[in-house]
Design a protein around this motif. Sequence first.
Motif, PDB file in Angstrom:
ATOM      1  N   SER A   5       0.847  -1.199   0.000  1.00  0.00           N
ATOM      2  CA  SER A   5       0.000   0.000   0.000  1.00  0.00           C
ATOM      3  C   SER A   5       0.879   1.245   0.000  1.00  0.00           C
ATOM      4  O   SER A   5       2.102   1.175   0.225  1.00  0.00           O
ATOM      5  CB  SER A   5      -0.886   0.014   1.240  1.00  0.00           C
ATOM      6  OG  SER A   5      -0.082   0.170   2.410  1.00  0.00           O
ATOM      7  N   ASP A   6       0.275   2.409  -0.239  1.00  0.00           N
ATOM      8  CA  ASP A   6       1.016   3.666  -0.176  1.00  0.00           C
ATOM      9  C   ASP A   6       1.680   3.848   1.187  1.00  0.00           C
ATOM     10  O   ASP A   6       2.819   4.324   1.282  1.00  0.00           O
ATOM     11  CB  ASP A   6       0.081   4.849  -0.453  1.00  0.00           C
ATOM     12  CG  ASP A   6      -0.014   5.193  -1.932  1.00  0.00           C
ATOM     13  OD1 ASP A   6       0.904   4.819  -2.682  1.00  0.00           O
ATOM     14  OD2 ASP A   6      -0.988   5.850  -2.333  1.00  0.00           O
ATOM     15  N   ALA A   7       0.973   3.483   2.245  1.00  0.00           N
ATOM     16  CA  ALA A   7       1.525   3.638   3.596  1.00  0.00           C
ATOM     17  C   ALA A   7       2.764   2.772   3.783  1.00  0.00           C
ATOM     18  O   ALA A   7       3.757   3.203   4.389  1.00  0.00           O
ATOM     19  CB  ALA A   7       0.465   3.281   4.642  1.00  0.00           C
ATOM     20  N   GLN A   8       2.740   1.562   3.252  1.00  0.00           N
ATOM     21  CA  GLN A   8       3.897   0.682   3.360  1.00  0.00           C
ATOM     22  C   GLN A   8       5.054   1.180   2.508  1.00  0.00           C
ATOM     23  O   GLN A   8       6.218   1.098   2.911  1.00  0.00           O
ATOM     24  CB  GLN A   8       3.502  -0.739   2.944  1.00  0.00           C
ATOM     25  CG  GLN A   8       2.566  -1.425   3.916  1.00  0.00           C
ATOM     26  CD  GLN A   8       2.020  -2.727   3.348  1.00  0.00           C
ATOM     27  OE1 GLN A   8       1.533  -2.786   2.217  1.00  0.00           O
ATOM     28  NE2 GLN A   8       2.107  -3.791   4.151  1.00  0.00           N
ATOM     29  N   GLN A  10       5.719   4.308   1.772  1.00  0.00           N
ATOM     30  CA  GLN A  10       6.300   5.454   2.478  1.00  0.00           C
ATOM     31  C   GLN A  10       7.238   5.002   3.594  1.00  0.00           C
ATOM     32  O   GLN A  10       8.312   5.569   3.789  1.00  0.00           O
ATOM     33  CB  GLN A  10       5.188   6.325   3.058  1.00  0.00           C
ATOM     34  CG  GLN A  10       5.692   7.570   3.780  1.00  0.00           C
ATOM     35  CD  GLN A  10       4.560   8.381   4.369  1.00  0.00           C
ATOM     36  OE1 GLN A  10       3.622   7.818   4.947  1.00  0.00           O
ATOM     37  NE2 GLN A  10       4.617   9.683   4.216  1.00  0.00           N
ATOM     38  N   GLU A  11       6.856   3.953   4.269  1.00  0.00           N
ATOM     39  CA  GLU A  11       7.616   3.475   5.432  1.00  0.00           C
ATOM     40  C   GLU A  11       9.001   2.966   5.048  1.00  0.00           C
ATOM     41  O   GLU A  11       9.943   3.086   5.831  1.00  0.00           O
ATOM     42  CB  GLU A  11       6.826   2.371   6.125  1.00  0.00           C
ATOM     43  CG  GLU A  11       7.446   1.867   7.410  1.00  0.00           C
ATOM     44  CD  GLU A  11       6.589   0.810   8.084  1.00  0.00           C
ATOM     45  OE1 GLU A  11       7.132   0.032   8.886  1.00  0.00           O
ATOM     46  OE2 GLU A  11       5.380   0.759   7.798  1.00  0.00           O
ATOM     47  N   GLU A 103       2.345   7.388  -3.625  1.00  0.00           N
ATOM     48  CA  GLU A 103       3.391   7.781  -2.687  1.00  0.00           C
ATOM     49  C   GLU A 103       4.770   7.571  -3.297  1.00  0.00           C
ATOM     50  O   GLU A 103       5.673   8.391  -3.112  1.00  0.00           O
ATOM     51  CB  GLU A 103       3.263   6.964  -1.389  1.00  0.00           C
ATOM     52  CG  GLU A 103       4.127   7.459  -0.259  1.00  0.00           C
ATOM     53  CD  GLU A 103       3.724   8.829   0.245  1.00  0.00           C
ATOM     54  OE1 GLU A 103       4.642   9.614   0.595  1.00  0.00           O
ATOM     55  OE2 GLU A 103       2.525   9.133   0.282  1.00  0.00           O
ATOM     56  N   ARG A 107       7.469  10.637  -3.740  1.00  0.00           N
ATOM     57  CA  ARG A 107       8.747  10.572  -3.033  1.00  0.00           C
ATOM     58  C   ARG A 107       9.935  10.507  -3.988  1.00  0.00           C
ATOM     59  O   ARG A 107      10.948  11.169  -3.779  1.00  0.00           O
ATOM     60  CB  ARG A 107       8.753   9.388  -2.057  1.00  0.00           C
ATOM     61  CG  ARG A 107       7.797   9.586  -0.896  1.00  0.00           C
ATOM     62  CD  ARG A 107       7.807   8.422   0.058  1.00  0.00           C
ATOM     63  NE  ARG A 107       8.915   8.467   1.001  1.00  0.00           N
ATOM     64  CZ  ARG A 107       8.929   9.186   2.127  1.00  0.00           C
ATOM     65  NH1 ARG A 107       7.899   9.964   2.442  1.00  0.00           N
ATOM     66  NH2 ARG A 107       9.959   9.132   2.936  1.00  0.00           N
ATOM     67  N   LYS A 135       0.596  17.207  -3.621  1.00  0.00           N
ATOM     68  CA  LYS A 135       1.293  16.047  -3.080  1.00  0.00           C
ATOM     69  C   LYS A 135       2.796  16.132  -3.284  1.00  0.00           C
ATOM     70  O   LYS A 135       3.577  15.861  -2.362  1.00  0.00           O
ATOM     71  CB  LYS A 135       0.747  14.781  -3.742  1.00  0.00           C
ATOM     72  CG  LYS A 135       1.381  13.486  -3.275  1.00  0.00           C
ATOM     73  CD  LYS A 135       1.009  13.158  -1.844  1.00  0.00           C
ATOM     74  CE  LYS A 135       1.472  11.772  -1.467  1.00  0.00           C
ATOM     75  NZ  LYS A 135       1.172  11.440  -0.056  1.00  0.00           N
ATOM     76  N   ASN A 139       6.125  16.794  -0.391  1.00  0.00           N
ATOM     77  CA  ASN A 139       7.295  15.936  -0.273  1.00  0.00           C
ATOM     78  C   ASN A 139       8.597  16.688  -0.561  1.00  0.00           C
ATOM     79  O   ASN A 139       9.669  16.276  -0.104  1.00  0.00           O
ATOM     80  CB  ASN A 139       7.173  14.736  -1.206  1.00  0.00           C
ATOM     81  CG  ASN A 139       6.261  13.651  -0.652  1.00  0.00           C
ATOM     82  OD1 ASN A 139       6.702  12.746   0.042  1.00  0.00           O
ATOM     83  ND2 ASN A 139       4.979  13.759  -0.949  1.00  0.00           N
TER      84      ASN A 139
END
Length: 316
Positions: A5-8, A10-11, A103, A107, A135, A139
Motif C-alpha cells: 500500500s502507499d503507507a507501506q 512510504q515506510e 506515494e 517521493r 502532493k 514531499n
Amino acid sequence: MRVFSDAQVQEVLPWKALISGLKETFAKGISLPLRTAHTVPVPGEPDASFLAMPAWEVGGKLAVKMLYIVPGNSVRGLPTINATVLVFDAVTGQVQAAMEGGELTARRTAATSALAASMMARKDARSLLIVGAGKIASNLIPAHRTVRDYDEIKIWARRPEQAQALADQFDDNVTAVSDLDAALPHADVVAAATFTKDPLIKGALLKDGAHLDLVGGYTTEMREADNEAIRRAAGHIIVETFEGARAEAGDITQPLKDGAITEADIAGDLAGLCQGKVQARTDDSQITFFKSVGAALEDFVAARMVTESQTQTEDQ
C-alpha cells in the motif's frame, strides 16, 4: 507476489537512502526507454494523461509504472496522480511485487529534485521557496531538508488556503506567502511543482546565485518559469535526461524554440552530474536550473527498494 500500500511504500523509502540510491543508479545507468504517453480528454476540464514507464537492469529486475494523471481532481479533493507499479524478475519474468504508485511517485520525484539541489544549489543556501501545495510539493520540503539546512521555507500556491494548510503540517520555520513575486528575490532555492501552462516564476526576480528546480511540467505545453529565468541560467542548466527533456519539457523546448537558449546552454544531464562528468555551478553568483519530467529510472530505484524491503523482512 507481495502487494504494498502507499503507507507501506512510504515506510520503506527514507529520504537519505532514496536520494543515495538515485545518485548511484543515475551514475551507473540502466535500460531506460522513453515512456509511452497518451492524452485522454475529460469533458469540461483539462485533459488527463495516461503514461506507461518501464525500466530494467539486465539480469536483475524490471519495473513498470502506469499512471493516470487528472489535473481536474484538484478541485474534487482527489489525488491528481493515480499510479500502480509492477516489479518483475528480469530473467524469469515472474511478478515479484505490486504497489500503489502515488506515494512512490511523489517521493521519488522529490528525492530526485533534492539530489539535483545537493549538487547544484549553493552550499550556504538557507531559504527555500516552494511553488505549489499539492502532493509533490508536500514531499519537496522534507526531501530538500535532507540535503540543505534551511532557516526558512516559504510556500506559495494559487489558492492561499492550500499553501496555509500545507505549512500547518510542518514546524514554525515553514510559512505560507500570498505574493510570489515578493518572495522570489529572497529565495536561495526555488522548487516548483505545478501543472501551469503560463509561467509563474519571473527570471528578473531571481537573486544571483539562486537554484531553480522545476518538477511540475511534463508536456511541451506546460512550463513554470519564463524565458528570462532560463536565459539567466544559460550554461548552468541540467536536465533529468536529454531524451525526456527534448520530448516533454516545455521549460526547455519552448525557450529553445524562442531562441532564449541554445542546445549549447544545457550543461548536461543528471547522469553526467552524478558521474562527475559535468558541473553546473562554478561560483556562487551563478543561477543554476534543473528540469525534470519524471524518469522510469526513479520508479525503478524506489520500487526495487520497496521489493527488497520485503526480502529483508522475511530474512529476519
